[in-house]
Design a protein around this motif. Structure first.
Motif, PDB file in Angstrom:
ATOM      1  N   ILE A  97      15.602 -49.337  40.803  1.00 37.52           N
ATOM      2  CA  ILE A  97      14.402 -48.419  41.081  1.00 37.52           C
ATOM      3  C   ILE A  97      14.059 -48.507  42.602  1.00 37.52           C
ATOM      4  N   HIS A  98      14.352 -49.680  43.136  1.00 32.55           N
ATOM      5  CA  HIS A  98      14.067 -50.049  44.451  1.00 32.55           C
ATOM      6  C   HIS A  98      14.818 -49.105  45.398  1.00 32.55           C
ATOM      7  N   THR A  99      15.944 -48.850  44.972  1.00 31.45           N
ATOM      8  CA  THR A  99      16.929 -47.946  45.853  1.00 31.45           C
ATOM      9  C   THR A  99      16.499 -46.686  45.685  1.00 31.45           C
ATOM     10  N   LEU A 100      16.095 -46.091  44.380  1.00 36.75           N
ATOM     11  CA  LEU A 100      15.457 -44.826  44.233  1.00 36.75           C
ATOM     12  C   LEU A 100      14.377 -44.432  45.018  1.00 36.75           C
ATOM     13  N   VAL A 101      13.249 -45.286  45.238  1.00 36.02           N
ATOM     14  CA  VAL A 101      12.326 -45.279  45.712  1.00 36.02           C
ATOM     15  C   VAL A 101      12.512 -45.044  47.207  1.00 36.02           C
ATOM     16  N   HIS A 102      13.347 -45.983  47.824  1.00 30.97           N
ATOM     17  CA  HIS A 102      13.588 -45.918  49.229  1.00 30.97           C
ATOM     18  C   HIS A 102      14.155 -44.673  49.833  1.00 30.97           C
ATOM     19  N   ALA A 103      15.054 -43.992  48.619  1.00 31.67           N
ATOM     20  CA  ALA A 103      15.886 -42.849  48.805  1.00 31.67           C
ATOM     21  C   ALA A 103      15.157 -41.543  48.796  1.00 31.67           C
ATOM     22  N   GLY A 104      13.755 -41.866  48.309  1.00 31.89           N
ATOM     23  CA  GLY A 104      12.751 -40.722  48.158  1.00 31.89           C
ATOM     24  C   GLY A 104      12.961 -39.989  46.706  1.00 31.89           C
ATOM     25  N   TYR A 105      13.523 -40.459  45.802  1.00 29.94           N
ATOM     26  CA  TYR A 105      13.810 -39.836  44.498  1.00 29.94           C
ATOM     27  C   TYR A 105      12.435 -40.209  43.388  1.00 29.94           C
ATOM     28  N   LEU A 106      11.979 -41.466  43.863  1.00 28.68           N
ATOM     29  CA  LEU A 106      10.886 -41.848  42.826  1.00 28.68           C
ATOM     30  C   LEU A 106       9.828 -42.296  43.872  1.00 28.68           C
ATOM     31  N   LEU A 107       8.746 -42.224  43.215  1.00 26.84           N
ATOM     32  CA  LEU A 107       7.481 -42.983  44.087  1.00 26.84           C
ATOM     33  C   LEU A 107       6.877 -44.078  43.399  1.00 26.84           C
ATOM     34  N   HIS A 108       6.522 -45.028  44.055  1.00 23.47           N
ATOM     35  CA  HIS A 108       5.779 -46.407  43.517  1.00 23.47           C
ATOM     36  C   HIS A 108       4.445 -46.518  43.884  1.00 23.47           C
ATOM     37  N   ASP A 109       3.667 -46.685  42.777  1.00 24.42           N
ATOM     38  CA  ASP A 109       2.139 -46.794  43.018  1.00 24.42           C
ATOM     39  C   ASP A 109       1.893 -48.474  42.958  1.00 24.42           C
ATOM     40  N   THR A 110       1.545 -48.954  44.351  1.00 26.57           N
ATOM     41  CA  THR A 110       1.385 -50.296  44.395  1.00 26.57           C
ATOM     42  C   THR A 110       0.464 -50.748  43.607  1.00 26.57           C
ATOM     43  N   LYS A 111      -0.673 -49.985  43.363  1.00 25.51           N
ATOM     44  CA  LYS A 111      -1.883 -50.386  42.745  1.00 25.51           C
ATOM     45  C   LYS A 111      -1.785 -50.416  41.260  1.00 25.51           C
ATOM     46  N   ARG A 112      -1.051 -49.535  40.823  1.00 23.74           N
ATOM     47  CA  ARG A 112      -0.773 -49.731  39.168  1.00 23.74           C
ATOM     48  C   ARG A 112       0.644 -50.311  38.966  1.00 23.74           C
ATOM     49  N   ARG A 113       1.364 -50.557  39.900  1.00 21.89           N
ATOM     50  CA  ARG A 113       2.598 -51.172  39.668  1.00 21.89           C
ATOM     51  C   ARG A 113       3.483 -50.452  38.818  1.00 21.89           C
ATOM     52  N   SER A 114       3.439 -49.146  39.007  1.00 25.17           N
ATOM     53  CA  SER A 114       4.250 -48.212  38.114  1.00 25.17           C
ATOM     54  C   SER A 114       4.993 -47.301  39.249  1.00 25.17           C
TER      55      SER A 114
END
Length: 69
Positions: free
Chosen positions: A52-69
């Motif tokens: 997931i971390h890799t996908l977020v950094h590559a721009g394929y997923l977004l991470h909502d830090t407030k909702r932790r999702s």
């Protein structure tokens, strides 16, 4: 000339897991926690978090830090 190296079983396995994670999300399920994804797909939480971390950094997923999702 150098011989081509075959991909290791681990890289293929990781590639398959990445695709399953991307397929996990759809219009009816646009967000989820790492724990929920790992449980649904039967993956270890640590491996799921790394992918997931890799996908977020590559721009394929977004991470909502407030909702932790």
């Amino acid at each position: 000339m150098r011989a081509r190296r075959k991909p290791s079983g681990q890289s293929v396995k990781s590639g398959q897991r990445v695709l399953k994670i991307l397929e996990y999300f759809d219009i009816s399920r646009p967000e989820a926690t790492i724990s929920a994804i790992a449980q649904e797909l039967g993956y270890p939480i640590s491996s799921t978090a790394a992918l997931i971390h890799t996908l977020v950094h590559a721009g394929y997923l977004l991470h909502d830090t407030k909702r932790r999702s």
